[in-house]
Design an enzyme around this catalytic site. Structure first.
Site, PDB file in Angstrom:
ATOM      1  N   GLY A 218       0.823  -1.193   0.000  1.00 53.14           N
ATOM      2  CA  GLY A 218       0.000   0.000   0.000  1.00 53.14           C
ATOM      3  C   GLY A 218       0.861   1.248   0.000  1.00 53.14           C
ATOM      4  CB  CYS A 219       0.085   4.733  -0.946  1.00 52.20           C
ATOM      5  SG  CYS A 219      -1.589   4.819  -0.265  1.00 52.20           S
ATOM      6  CE1 TYR A 220      -1.322   8.111   4.264  1.00 52.54           C
ATOM      7  CE2 TYR A 220      -3.155   6.581   4.010  1.00 52.54           C
ATOM      8  CZ  TYR A 220      -2.679   7.879   4.088  1.00 52.54           C
ATOM      9  OH  TYR A 220      -3.550   8.942   3.998  1.00 52.54           O
TER      10      TYR A 220
END
Length: 415
Positions: A218-220
Site C-alpha cells: 500500500g501507499c502509506y
C-alpha cells in the site's frame, strides 16, 4: 539499480507451490464464471470471447523469467479504469518491452481506453473488456488493479504460468485471520496467501525476483517502511513509541464516486480519517514487526489533503540509548546508497511532495527533535507511482529479469 537489501530483508511470503486448476489449463473457474485461455490461431492480437465453449486449443509459451533485451512481454491490466490501472498504462507507454494485450473494466466493457482517460488517447491499446470475457492466451504477466475482496477468486482462476502483481490488499497480510478482522470477510484463497511475496522492492528484491505472485504494498506502508525498516533492523530506534502522521492526496481514495471526495467537501481543507484503525495499520505493523523480530504497534493517523496526488509521512521516533539523529541519517544513507528510487536529502532539506509527483522516487530526511532522545523522519512519495503502479512495474521488471528501472526513468513534474 543497486542490489543492497535492508539487512537481507524481512522473511518473504514463500510457501505453497502453485497448484493446477481443477478445470485444467484451458478453462479456469473464477467466482461463478470461467476465464478463457485459448489462443487465436495465426494472430498475436487479443481475442475477446463472450463464450467459453471451445474445442481444445494449443497453449502459448509464456515468458516467465530471464527476458532478453528487446523481447516483448505481453501484459494484461485488470481494472484498467481506475487510477492505478490508468497509471500502469501511462508508465508502460515508454516501457521498451512490456506491451499491453488485454485490458479489463467491467463497467466500461466495449469502450476505447482513450474515451475513459483522454490523456492517453494517443496510445495504441486494445478495447476494454469484462474480466469474464478476457482471453489470457496471449499474455505473459498480469497487473491486477481491482478492489480488495474481488481479486482472490479472479487470481485463482488465472493460468498458473502467468506472473502476477496484485495491487489490492488481498495478499499483503500473512495472517488470514487478521485479514478477516480488518477487511470484514474471510479470505477465499489461503493457498495463494501463503505463496504471495510482499513487494516492498528495496527490502525483498531477491524474493520478488523468484516470485510468481507479488502483493504490491500500500501507499502509506511504502512511505513508512522504507525509512523505518532499516532503522529498526539496526536497533537504532525503540519500537515501543512510534507515532506517525501521514497525509495523502485525494487520488489515494480511488476513482469511485463518493460524497466525501467531492470538490466542495475537500477543497481548502484537510481532515483526518480512519483514526481508530486504518486498514494499512496491520500491514505496517507486520513489516516493522518482522524487522524487529518482535511485535510492534504504532500510533498512526492518516489525513486527506486537498491535492490530486502525493503523500507525506512524518514519523516521530525515540532513539536507542546513545544514538543520535545523525546516526539515523548515516545509516539510511549507507542503506540506500546506490538505490535509484530512494533518496536521502542533504542537510536540512525538507522533503516536499511536489518534488516527487509523477515519479517512482521516495525522498526522505532525518531531523533532530527538540525533545532529547527523539528524532523526526519525513518521507514523501507519489501515492500513485512509488505507492502503487510504479512499484508494481518495478516489481514485474524484477520478476521478468529486467533492470528495475526499465520504463520508470520519469523525472518528477514541476511546477
Amino acid at each position: 539499480m543497486g542490489s543492497t537489501a535492508l539487512g537481507g530483508g524481512a522473511p518473504a511470503r514463500l510457501g505453497l507451490a502453485p497448484k493446477d486448476g481443477v478445470f485444467g489449463s484451458n478453462l479456469k473457474q473464477c467466482g461463478g464464471f470461467m476465464l478463457k485461455t485459448t489462443p487465436k490461431v495465426g494472430s498475436s492480437s487479443v481475442r475477446v470471447r463472450a463464450s467459453v465453449a471451445s474445442s481444445p486449443q494449443k497453449q502459448h509459451s509464456p515468458k516467465t523469467s530471464g527476458v532478453k533485451s528487446g523481447e516483448e512481454v505481453r501484459i494484461a491490466v485488470l481494472g484498467a479504469s481506475g487510477y492505478t490501472g490508468a497509471e500502469i498504462v501511462r508508465l508502460l507507454a515508454n516501457h521498451p518491452q512490456f506491451r499491453i494485450k488485454v485490458m479489463t473494466a467491467d463497467r466500461k466493457a466495449g469502450e476505447q481506453f482513450g474515451s475513459v482517460f483522454p490523456h492517453l488517447i494517443t496510445q495504441d491499446l486494445p478495447n476494454l473488456v469484462a474480466v469474464k470475457d478476457a482471453d489470457f492466451s496471449n499474455v505473459d504477466a498480469v497487473f491486477c488493479c481491482l478492489p480488495h475482496g474481488t481479486t482472490q477468486e479472479i487470481i485463482k482462476g488465472l493460468p498458473q504460468e502467468l506472473k502476477i502483481v496484485d495491487l489490492s490488499a488481498d495478499f499483503r497480510l500473512r495472517d488470514i485471520n487478521e485479514y478477516a478482522e480488518w477487511y470484514g470477510h474471510s479470505h477465499r484463497a489461503p493457498e495463494l496467501q501463503q505463496e504471495a511475496v510482499y513487494g516492498l522492492t528495496e527490502v525483498l528484491r531477491n524474493e520478488i525476483r523468484n516470485a510468481r505472485l507479488v502483493a504490491n504494498p500500500g501507499c502509506y506502508p511504502t512511505s513508512i517502511q522504507l525509512p523505518l525498516v532499516p532503522l529498526i533492523k539496526a536497533k537504532l530506534i525503540k519500537v515501543s513509541n512510534i507515532i506517525i502522521d501521514a497525509k495523502s492526496g485525494v487520488s489515494g481514495a480511488g476513482r469511485g464516486a463518493k460524497e466525501a471526495n467531492l470538490y466542495t467537501e475537500i477543497a481548502e481543507g484537510i481532515h483526518a480519517y480512519g483514526i481508530k484503525g486504518h486498514r494499512h495499520v496491520p500491514e505496517i505493523e507486520q513489516g516493522l514487526s518482522e524487522a524487529a523480530e518482535s511485535k510492534v504497534t504504532i500510533s498512526f493517523t492518516p489525513n486527506l489533503i486537498c491535492m490530486k496526488r502525493g503523500m507525506q509521512s512524518t514519523m516521530f521516533v525515540e532513539m536507542a540509548p546513545g544514538v543520535t539523529a545523525n546516526d539515523l541519517y548515516q545509516h539510511l544513507k549507507s542503506t540506500y546508497e546506490g538505490e535509484e528510487f530512494v533518496k536521502l536529502l542533504n542537510g536540512s532539506s525538507v522533503p516536499h511532495t511536489r518534488h516527487v509527483v509523477g515519479s517512482n522516487y521516495c525522498f526522505m530526511n532525518v531531523f533532530e527533535d527538540r525533545i532529547p532522545g527523539r528524532a523526526i523522519i519525513i518521507s514523501v512519495i507519489d501515492n500513485l507511482v512509488k505507492g502503487a503502479s510504479g512499484q508494481a512495474v518495478q516489481n514485474l521488471n524484477l520478476m521478468m529479469g529486467l533492470p528495475e528501472n526499465t520504463g520508470l526513468q520519469y523525472q518528477p513534474l514541476f511546477p
